[in-house]
Design an enzyme around this catalytic site. Structure first.
Site, PDB file in Angstrom:
ATOM      1  N   ASP A  32       0.906  -1.086   0.024  1.00 28.22           N
ATOM      2  CA  ASP A  32       0.191   0.078  -0.089  1.00 28.22           C
ATOM      3  C   ASP A  32       1.137   1.154   0.081  1.00 28.22           C
ATOM      4  OD1 ASP A  32      -2.394   1.423   0.140  1.00 28.22           O
ATOM      5  OD2 ASP A  32      -2.896   0.973   1.973  1.00 28.22           O
ATOM      6  N   ASN A  34       1.550   3.286  -3.027  1.00 25.84           N
ATOM      7  CA  ASN A  34       2.152   3.829  -4.209  1.00 25.84           C
ATOM      8  C   ASN A  34       1.758   5.157  -4.629  1.00 25.84           C
ATOM      9  OD1 ASN A  34       3.156   1.415  -4.103  1.00 25.84           O
ATOM     10  ND2 ASN A  34       1.994   0.512  -5.772  1.00 25.84           N
ATOM     11  N   HIS A  49       3.285   3.134  -8.808  1.00 29.60           N
ATOM     12  CA  HIS A  49       3.171   1.801  -9.021  1.00 29.60           C
ATOM     13  C   HIS A  49       4.611   1.282  -9.635  1.00 29.60           C
ATOM     14  CE1 HIS A  49      -0.649   1.936  -7.849  1.00 29.60           C
ATOM     15  NE2 HIS A  49      -1.332   2.585  -8.787  1.00 29.60           N
ATOM     16  N   LEU A 143      11.466 -20.369  -3.965  1.00 25.12           N
ATOM     17  CA  LEU A 143      10.415 -19.440  -3.391  1.00 25.12           C
ATOM     18  C   LEU A 143       9.222 -19.593  -4.244  1.00 25.12           C
ATOM     19  CD1 LEU A 143       9.723 -16.885  -1.456  1.00 25.12           C
ATOM     20  CD2 LEU A 143      10.302 -15.495  -3.495  1.00 25.12           C
TER      21      LEU A 143
HETATM   22  C1  FPP Z   1      -1.750   0.161  -3.506  1.00 26.72           C
HETATM   23  O1  FPP Z   1      -1.278   1.385  -3.448  1.00 26.72           O
HETATM   24  C2  FPP Z   1      -1.020  -0.822  -4.260  1.00 26.72           C
HETATM   25  C3  FPP Z   1      -1.677  -1.418  -5.389  1.00 26.72           C
HETATM   26  C4  FPP Z   1      -3.040  -1.320  -5.650  1.00 26.72           C
HETATM   27  C5  FPP Z   1      -1.110  -1.883  -6.533  1.00 26.72           C
HETATM   28  C6  FPP Z   1       0.268  -2.620  -6.273  1.00 26.72           C
HETATM   29  C7  FPP Z   1       1.144  -2.769  -7.497  1.00 26.72           C
HETATM   30  C8  FPP Z   1       2.501  -2.561  -7.535  1.00 26.72           C
HETATM   31  C9  FPP Z   1       3.380  -2.767  -6.360  1.00 26.72           C
HETATM   32  C10 FPP Z   1       3.125  -2.534  -8.998  1.00 26.72           C
HETATM   33  C11 FPP Z   1       3.443  -3.618  -9.516  1.00 26.72           C
HETATM   34  C12 FPP Z   1       2.991  -5.081  -9.210  1.00 26.72           C
HETATM   35  C13 FPP Z   1       3.363  -6.345  -9.796  1.00 26.72           C
HETATM   36  C14 FPP Z   1       3.024  -7.471  -9.438  1.00 26.72           C
HETATM   37  C15 FPP Z   1       4.510  -6.021 -10.832  1.00 26.72           C
HETATM   38  P1  FPP Z   1      -2.344   2.697  -3.896  1.00 26.72           P
HETATM   39  O2  FPP Z   1      -2.223   3.187  -5.093  1.00 26.72           O
HETATM   40  O3  FPP Z   1      -3.685   2.114  -3.188  1.00 26.72           O
HETATM   41  O4  FPP Z   1      -1.768   3.855  -2.605  1.00 26.72           O
HETATM   42  P2  FPP Z   1      -2.359   4.796  -1.926  1.00 26.72           P
HETATM   43  O5  FPP Z   1      -3.243   4.236  -0.743  1.00 26.72           O
HETATM   44  O6  FPP Z   1      -1.182   5.845  -1.331  1.00 26.72           O
HETATM   45  O7  FPP Z   1      -3.181   5.696  -3.067  1.00 26.72           O
END
Ligand code: FPP
Length: 249
Positions: A32, A34, A49, A143
Site C-alpha cells: 500500500d 504507491n 506503481h 520460493l
Molecule cells: C496500493 O497502493 C497498490 C496497488 C493497488 C498496486 C500494487 C502494485 C504494485 C506494487 C506494482 C506492480 C506489481 C506487480 C506484481 C509487478 P495505492 O495506489 O492504493 O496507494 P495509495 O493508498 O497511497 O493511493
C-alpha cells in the site's frame, strides 16, 4: 546471464540479526502507498506503481536469500476495478513489463510463480503472459511467489465452498482441510506473517481464512520505500513475538 540471488548462510543471517528458525515460512504483503509516494513527489500515480514494482523486485530477491518458502503479494483486488481506467491500464501494463523483464531471472533462481485470484477476467496478451509465467516455473522448487490479482478473500472462500458442493461433499462431513485444499493457496505453507505498508491497519479482504494464526506487522513506510532493510525490521519484529496458537505456554 540472469542474476543468481545469493542464499544467506546462518552467519550472514546473524549479521542481519535474523535467526533461521525464527523466520516466517510464508509472508503476505499488502503493498500500500504507491499513490501517496507519487503524490509526495508531484508524480502521476502510475509512477508510484512503477516504484512499487522496483521495491517488489528487491523484496522477492531478499525473501529468496533469507530462505522464506512463500511470499504472497496483493497486487490487484476485486475492488481495484473501481479505479480510473487509465490507472488500471497502467497497472496491467506494468505487470506485463514485470514478467517480460523478470521471468528469466525468477526462473533461473527456481522461483515458482502462482497467480491467485479469479483469472477469468484476464484475456489476450496479459492472460498469455500470466499462463506462461506459471507454466514455465511450475516445476521449480525455490520460493513460491504468489501474486494476488483480481483477488478477494471472501470470493475465494465462496469459490471453495461451491467446489466442495460440486464434488458431492455432504453436510456435516466437510472439514477445514477439505476447504483449505480448495483455496487458491492450497499446498502452500501456513501463512505466518502479514506485512502492510503505508500505515493502514486493515486486511482489505486479503487471505482472511489463511491469516487465522498469522502475526501482523504494520509499517508506516510507503510500499515503494520498503527496502530489504525495512523488510528485515518487519521480520525481526515477527521473530520477537511468541506465537501460542491458542495454547497456554
Ligand atoms: C496500493 O497502493 C497498490 C496497488 C493497488 C498496486 C500494487 C502494485 C504494485 C506494487 C506494482 C506492480 C506489481 C506487480 C506484481 C509487478 P495505492 O495506489 O492504493 O496507494 P495509495 O493508498 O497511497 O493511493
Amino acid at each position: 546471464m540472469p542474476n543468481i540471488y545469493p542464499k544467506f548462510t546462518d552467519a550472514e543471517l546473524k549479521e542481519l540479526s535474523l535467526i533461521r528458525d525464527a523466520l516466517p515460512r510464508h509472508v503476505g504483503v499488502i503493498m500500500d502507498g504507491n499513490g501517496r509516494w507519487a503524490k509526495k513527489r508531484l508524480l502521476p500515480r502510475s509512477a508510484g506503481h512503477r516504484a512499487g514494482m522496483e521495491a517488489l523486485r528487491g523484496i522477492v530477491r531478499f525473501s529468496h536469500s533469507v530462505g522464506i518458502d512463500a511470499l504472497t503479494v496483493y497486487a490487484f483486488s476485486t475492488e481495484n476495478w473501481r479505479r480510473p481506467r487509465s490507472e488500471i491500464d497502467a497497472l496491467f501494463s506494468l505487470l506485463e513489463e514485470y514478467f517480460h523483464k523478470e521471468i528469466d531471472e525468477l526462473d533461473a533462481n527456481g522461483v515458482r510463480i502462482r497467480i491467485i485470484g479469479d483469472k477469468t477476467a484476464f484475456e489476450g496478451k496479459l492472460k498469455q503472459i500470466l499462463e506462461t509465467a506459471e507454466g514455465r516455473t511450475a516445476n521449480n522448487n525455490g520460493l513460491c511467489f504468489n501474486i494476488a490479482l483480481n483477488y478477494g478473500s471472501r470470493a475465494e472462500i465462496v469459490h471453495a465452498v461451491n467446489s466442495l458442493i460440486e464434488s458431492g461433499a455432504k453436510a456435516g462431513e466437510v472439514t477445514e482441510e477439505m476447504l483449505d485444499r480448495r483455496l487458491y493457496t492450497s499446498g502452500l505453507p501456513e501463512l505466518d506473517l502479514i506485512v502492510r505498508t503505508a500505515g493502514e491497519q486493515r486486511l482489505s479482504n486479503f487471505l482472511l481464512w489463511q491469516c487465522a494464526y498469522a502475526e501482523f506487522v504494520f509499517t508506516s513506510t510507503l510500499f515503494p520505500d520498503l527496502s530489504p532493510e525495512i523488510y528485515t525490521e518487519c521480520l525481526r519484529e515477527y521473530a520477537g513475538r511468541t506465537r501460542r496458537f491458542g495454547k497456554v505456554l
